[in-house]
Write a protein that holds these residues in place. Structure first.
Motif, PDB file in Angstrom:
ATOM      1  N   ALA A 368       0.835  -1.210   0.000  1.00 49.50           N
ATOM      2  CA  ALA A 368       0.000   0.000   0.000  1.00 49.50           C
ATOM      3  C   ALA A 368       0.869   1.259   0.000  1.00 49.50           C
ATOM      4  CB  ALA A 368      -0.922  -0.010   1.215  1.00 49.50           C
ATOM      5  N   ALA A 369       2.001   1.215   0.742  1.00 49.86           N
ATOM      6  CA  ALA A 369       2.881   2.381   0.804  1.00 49.86           C
ATOM      7  C   ALA A 369       3.540   2.646  -0.544  1.00 49.86           C
ATOM      8  CB  ALA A 369       3.946   2.170   1.883  1.00 49.86           C
ATOM      9  N   VAL A 370       3.882   1.580  -1.272  1.00 56.39           N
ATOM     10  CA  VAL A 370       4.472   1.754  -2.609  1.00 56.39           C
ATOM     11  C   VAL A 370       3.485   2.436  -3.540  1.00 56.39           C
ATOM     12  CG1 VAL A 370       5.291   0.503  -4.642  1.00 56.39           C
ATOM     13  CG2 VAL A 370       6.070  -0.180  -2.384  1.00 56.39           C
ATOM     14  N   GLU A 371       2.238   1.999  -3.503  1.00 55.53           N
ATOM     15  CA  GLU A 371       1.219   2.606  -4.367  1.00 55.53           C
ATOM     16  C   GLU A 371       0.930   4.050  -3.951  1.00 55.53           C
ATOM     17  OE1 GLU A 371      -3.248   1.549  -6.087  1.00 55.53           O
ATOM     18  OE2 GLU A 371      -2.307   0.315  -4.542  1.00 55.53           O
ATOM     19  N   GLN A 372       0.848   4.279  -2.633  1.00 54.54           N
ATOM     20  CA  GLN A 372       0.608   5.636  -2.153  1.00 54.54           C
ATOM     21  C   GLN A 372       1.727   6.577  -2.562  1.00 54.54           C
ATOM     22  OE1 GLN A 372       0.943   6.179   2.078  1.00 54.54           O
ATOM     23  NE2 GLN A 372      -0.597   7.801   2.120  1.00 54.54           N
ATOM     24  N   LEU A 373       2.968   6.117  -2.434  1.00 54.00           N
ATOM     25  CA  LEU A 373       4.104   6.952  -2.807  1.00 54.00           C
ATOM     26  C   LEU A 373       4.086   7.266  -4.300  1.00 54.00           C
ATOM     27  CD1 LEU A 373       6.810   8.280  -2.111  1.00 54.00           C
ATOM     28  CD2 LEU A 373       7.917   6.059  -2.517  1.00 54.00           C
ATOM     29  N   LYS A 374       3.682   6.321  -5.089  1.00 49.49           N
ATOM     30  CA  LYS A 374       3.640   6.522  -6.536  1.00 49.49           C
ATOM     31  C   LYS A 374       2.747   7.704  -6.904  1.00 49.49           C
ATOM     32  CE  LYS A 374       2.064   4.219 -10.754  1.00 49.49           C
ATOM     33  NZ  LYS A 374       1.478   2.964 -11.318  1.00 49.49           N
ATOM     34  N   PHE A 397       0.248  23.639  -2.775  1.00 44.71           N
ATOM     35  CA  PHE A 397       1.609  23.118  -2.958  1.00 44.71           C
ATOM     36  C   PHE A 397       2.153  22.524  -1.658  1.00 44.71           C
ATOM     37  CE2 PHE A 397       6.141  23.924  -2.318  1.00 44.71           C
ATOM     38  CZ  PHE A 397       6.665  23.067  -3.278  1.00 44.71           C
ATOM     39  N   LEU A 398       2.030  23.293  -0.573  1.00 44.68           N
ATOM     40  CA  LEU A 398       2.545  22.809   0.709  1.00 44.68           C
ATOM     41  C   LEU A 398       1.803  21.562   1.166  1.00 44.68           C
ATOM     42  CD1 LEU A 398       3.135  26.175   2.595  1.00 44.68           C
ATOM     43  CD2 LEU A 398       4.838  24.707   1.503  1.00 44.68           C
ATOM     44  N   GLN A 399       0.523  21.515   0.875  1.00 42.82           N
ATOM     45  CA  GLN A 399      -0.243  20.324   1.240  1.00 42.82           C
ATOM     46  C   GLN A 399       0.251  19.100   0.464  1.00 42.82           C
ATOM     47  OE1 GLN A 399      -4.429  20.631   0.445  1.00 42.82           O
ATOM     48  NE2 GLN A 399      -4.937  18.793   1.622  1.00 42.82           N
ATOM     49  N   GLN A 400       0.482  19.270  -0.840  1.00 51.51           N
ATOM     50  CA  GLN A 400       0.992  18.157  -1.651  1.00 51.51           C
ATOM     51  C   GLN A 400       2.390  17.734  -1.209  1.00 51.51           C
ATOM     52  OE1 GLN A 400      -0.607  16.326  -3.807  1.00 51.51           O
ATOM     53  NE2 GLN A 400      -2.468  17.534  -3.537  1.00 51.51           N
ATOM     54  N   LYS A 401       3.206  18.727  -0.823  1.00 56.26           N
ATOM     55  CA  LYS A 401       4.552  18.401  -0.365  1.00 56.26           C
ATOM     56  C   LYS A 401       4.517  17.605   0.929  1.00 56.26           C
ATOM     57  CE  LYS A 401       9.038  20.396   0.764  1.00 56.26           C
ATOM     58  NZ  LYS A 401       9.870  21.618   0.823  1.00 56.26           N
ATOM     59  N   ASN A 402       3.683  18.032   1.866  1.00 56.45           N
ATOM     60  CA  ASN A 402       3.563  17.304   3.137  1.00 56.45           C
ATOM     61  C   ASN A 402       3.021  15.898   2.926  1.00 56.45           C
ATOM     62  OD1 ASN A 402       4.597  19.376   4.752  1.00 56.45           O
ATOM     63  ND2 ASN A 402       2.604  20.374   4.939  1.00 56.45           N
ATOM     64  N   TYR A 404       3.472  14.130   0.260  1.00 59.38           N
ATOM     65  CA  TYR A 404       4.575  13.365  -0.330  1.00 59.38           C
ATOM     66  C   TYR A 404       5.589  12.958   0.737  1.00 59.38           C
ATOM     67  CZ  TYR A 404       8.987  12.524  -2.721  1.00 59.38           C
ATOM     68  OH  TYR A 404      10.177  11.976  -3.130  1.00 59.38           O
ATOM     69  N   ILE A 405       5.922  13.884   1.646  1.00 57.28           N
ATOM     70  CA  ILE A 405       6.861  13.570   2.727  1.00 57.28           C
ATOM     71  C   ILE A 405       6.313  12.442   3.593  1.00 57.28           C
ATOM     72  CG2 ILE A 405       7.908  14.471   4.835  1.00 57.28           C
ATOM     73  CD1 ILE A 405       8.133  17.184   3.454  1.00 57.28           C
ATOM     74  N   PHE A 408       6.487   9.133   1.680  1.00 59.52           N
ATOM     75  CA  PHE A 408       7.831   8.580   1.553  1.00 59.52           C
ATOM     76  C   PHE A 408       8.306   8.004   2.879  1.00 59.52           C
ATOM     77  CE2 PHE A 408      12.253   8.138   0.663  1.00 59.52           C
ATOM     78  CZ  PHE A 408      12.328   7.977  -0.714  1.00 59.52           C
ATOM     79  N   GLN A 409       8.011   8.692   3.969  1.00 57.20           N
ATOM     80  CA  GLN A 409       8.400   8.165   5.276  1.00 57.20           C
ATOM     81  C   GLN A 409       7.651   6.879   5.595  1.00 57.20           C
ATOM     82  OE1 GLN A 409       7.718  11.622   7.759  1.00 57.20           O
ATOM     83  NE2 GLN A 409       9.872  12.248   7.635  1.00 57.20           N
ATOM     84  N   SER A 410       6.370   6.828   5.214  1.00 57.38           N
ATOM     85  CA  SER A 410       5.611   5.583   5.403  1.00 57.38           C
ATOM     86  C   SER A 410       6.194   4.456   4.564  1.00 57.38           C
ATOM     87  CB  SER A 410       4.142   5.805   5.019  1.00 57.38           C
ATOM     88  OG  SER A 410       3.541   6.763   5.867  1.00 57.38           O
ATOM     89  N   TYR A 411       6.660   4.811   3.371  1.00 59.15           N
ATOM     90  CA  TYR A 411       7.271   3.804   2.501  1.00 59.15           C
ATOM     91  C   TYR A 411       8.548   3.244   3.119  1.00 59.15           C
ATOM     92  CZ  TYR A 411      10.372   2.157  -1.198  1.00 59.15           C
ATOM     93  OH  TYR A 411      11.263   1.428  -1.921  1.00 59.15           O
ATOM     94  N   ILE A 412       9.411   4.136   3.608  1.00 58.50           N
ATOM     95  CA  ILE A 412      10.662   3.681   4.221  1.00 58.50           C
ATOM     96  C   ILE A 412      10.374   2.820   5.447  1.00 58.50           C
ATOM     97  CG2 ILE A 412      12.790   4.427   5.354  1.00 58.50           C
ATOM     98  CD1 ILE A 412      12.714   6.944   3.676  1.00 58.50           C
ATOM     99  N   GLN A 413       9.474   3.298   6.291  1.00 60.47           N
ATOM    100  CA  GLN A 413       9.149   2.562   7.511  1.00 60.47           C
ATOM    101  C   GLN A 413       8.578   1.186   7.186  1.00 60.47           C
ATOM    102  OE1 GLN A 413       9.626   3.777  10.757  1.00 60.47           O
ATOM    103  NE2 GLN A 413       9.133   1.696  11.392  1.00 60.47           N
ATOM    104  N   SER A 414       7.662   1.128   6.234  1.00 64.64           N
ATOM    105  CA  SER A 414       7.028  -0.149   5.898  1.00 64.64           C
ATOM    106  C   SER A 414       8.020  -1.099   5.232  1.00 64.64           C
ATOM    107  CB  SER A 414       5.827   0.084   4.975  1.00 64.64           C
ATOM    108  OG  SER A 414       6.242   0.677   3.758  1.00 64.64           O
TER     109      SER A 414
END
Length: 435
Positions: A368-374, A397-402, A404-405, A408-414
């Motif tokens: 799920a994290a891979v798909e979300q990050l994509k 923009f700031l909302q999209q950046k947050n 994305y952050i 990506f952190q969820s992806y690394i953790q998972s």
């Protein structure tokens, strides 16, 4: 002398640190802990003590041999036939060598040897169990370091991108193409990203300290790990039943529990043997001497020399319930050992099942994290491009950046959580831990 001693100690410490790897692989950590972990070495000493108990138990089959010697000097008045008295000093000595060997004792010695042998095996299994526990802890700490390191790299890239965005926004603000609030929003985001980077670096140092303490390395040692090229997070897993069956057949805590039952049964056999008679063979050699003017010292030793052999039979008739109590308590110990093994099997089955569920959950979260990050990465790319050409809404923009952050952190953790759970699950099946 004190200066020389201190210098020698410092040199020994430097040599010990020099012998350590420059960068540690996971296998290096396992090897070092196997040789230097205090708990493991303490259990090794316990095993050595069990070996001595076994040797002592085997020696009970052999005859003993004791020697004794006494020499006395006695002084006193001696009355003569005429009614007078004189003070005389007499000497006397006794010298002997005695030996005995047990011929029959209800097979107690054999039971005790088997019991001590099983205790030695249990001591070895305790070492293996401690090694397993340390292996899991080291694996978890090692992967946490890799997780923190990758997070630092990612957050550092975010800070670099944020700094470039602030610089671009500053140029636009200088020419009056954006408002001050938009510039301030990007500057606040940059400050927040830098704070996140500092937090990630602190977490990395803390995770290194945890592994360093697990390995019990010197405080002054600069500890660094060798990062693998890739981490495989998604692997095919075997069924729960197969993993539990393998764990029951190979895990040291199960074997230790089974041997515990055998030890308790042997203790029961020893308690029952106490009802039987004990037959021992004895032998002795001895001589003595005293003050006798008619014979010399050595002549007396020769005249008084004796040899003795015999059998000794001891039959328990009434022991005030000592033997009965020991037998009943041994029965209870057998039942307790059986329950302990059952509890160990139940606990291990639950642990393996929890590991199996953790693997399934972790791999599902990773997918799920891979798909979300994509998708969040694509949305952030579009928002960044809009910011570059000056058509982006700063809030969006700031909302999209947050987002994305966070993605990506969820992806690394998972990813690292999935890698850890699958290795722990395989480890219960006897598969060595490798990255």
């Amino acid at each position: 002398m004190l200066l020389l001693s201190a210098s020698a100690l410092l040199q020994a410490q430097d040599t010990a640190v020099t012998d350590l790897p420059g960068k540690w692989t996971l296998q290096d950590c396992f090897d070092y802990a196997l040789n230097n972990n205090i708990q493991i070495n303490s259990l090794r000493l316990n095993r050595m003590s069990s070996e001595q108990d076994l040797l002592l138990s085997k020696a009970a089959r052999m005859p003993n041999l004791t020697g004794s010697a006494s020499q006395s000097l006695t002084g006193g008045k001696v009355l003569s036939g005429s009614g007078g008295s004189s003070y005389e000093i007499n000497t006397a000595g006794n010298y002997s060598v005695n030996s005995s060997v047990v011929i029959f004792q209800g097979n107690t010695i054999n039971y005790d040897i088997r019991q001590k042998n099983l205790s030695l095996q249990v001591a070895g299994l305790n070492i293996a169990q401690q090694v397993n526990d340390v292996t899991v802890l080291i694996t978890q700490a090692f992967l946490n370091i890799l997780l923190a390191k990758e997070n630092i790299i990612y957050v550092n890239d975010v800070v670099t991108t944020s700094a470039a965005q602030v610089q671009q926004a500053q140029q636009r603000f200088d020419v009056g193409s954006i408002a001050l609030k938009d510039l301030a929003a990007l500057q606040a985001q940059l400050a927040n990203d830098r704070y996140t980077l500092v937090t990630a670096e602190n977490q990395h140092r803390q995770n290194k300290l945890v592994l360093k303490q697990l390995l019990q390395l010197p405080s002054a040692y600069d500890f660094n790990i060798n990062e693998p090229d890739t981490i495989i997070a998604n692997e095919e897993i075997v069924s729960l039943q197969a993993a539990q069956d393998t764990a029951f057949a190979t895990r040291p805590e199960i074997k230790s529990g089974e041997l515990g039952i055998e030890i308790a049964r042997l203790n029961l056999a020893k308690a029952r043997a106490a009802y039987l008679p004990t037959l021992s063979a004895t032998g002795a050699l001895g001589t003595s001497n005293n003050r006798d003017p008619a014979y010399s010292y050595f002549k007396q030793l020769d005249n008084n020399f004796y040899q003795q052999i015999g059998l000794s039979l001891s039959v328990p008739i009434f022991t005030r319930r000592v033997n009965k109590t020991n037998e009943e308590k041994s029965r209870i110990a057998v039942a307790q050992s059986t329950l302990a093994l059952k509890d160990t099997r139940t606990s291990l089955a639950q642990t393996v099942e929890q590991a199996y569920i953790s693997v399934q959950n972790a791999q599902a979260q990773y997918d799920a994290a891979v798909e979300q990050l994509k998708y969040t990465q694509e949305s952030y790319r579009i928002a960044t491009e809009q910011l570059r050409v000056g058509v982006a809404n700063m809030v969006d923009f700031l909302q999209q950046k947050n987002l994305y952050i966070q993605a990506f952190q969820s992806y690394i953790q998972s990813k690292y959580n999935a890698a850890l759970t699958v290795r722990i699950y395989d480890f219960y099946r006897g598969v060595p831990v490798k990255l």
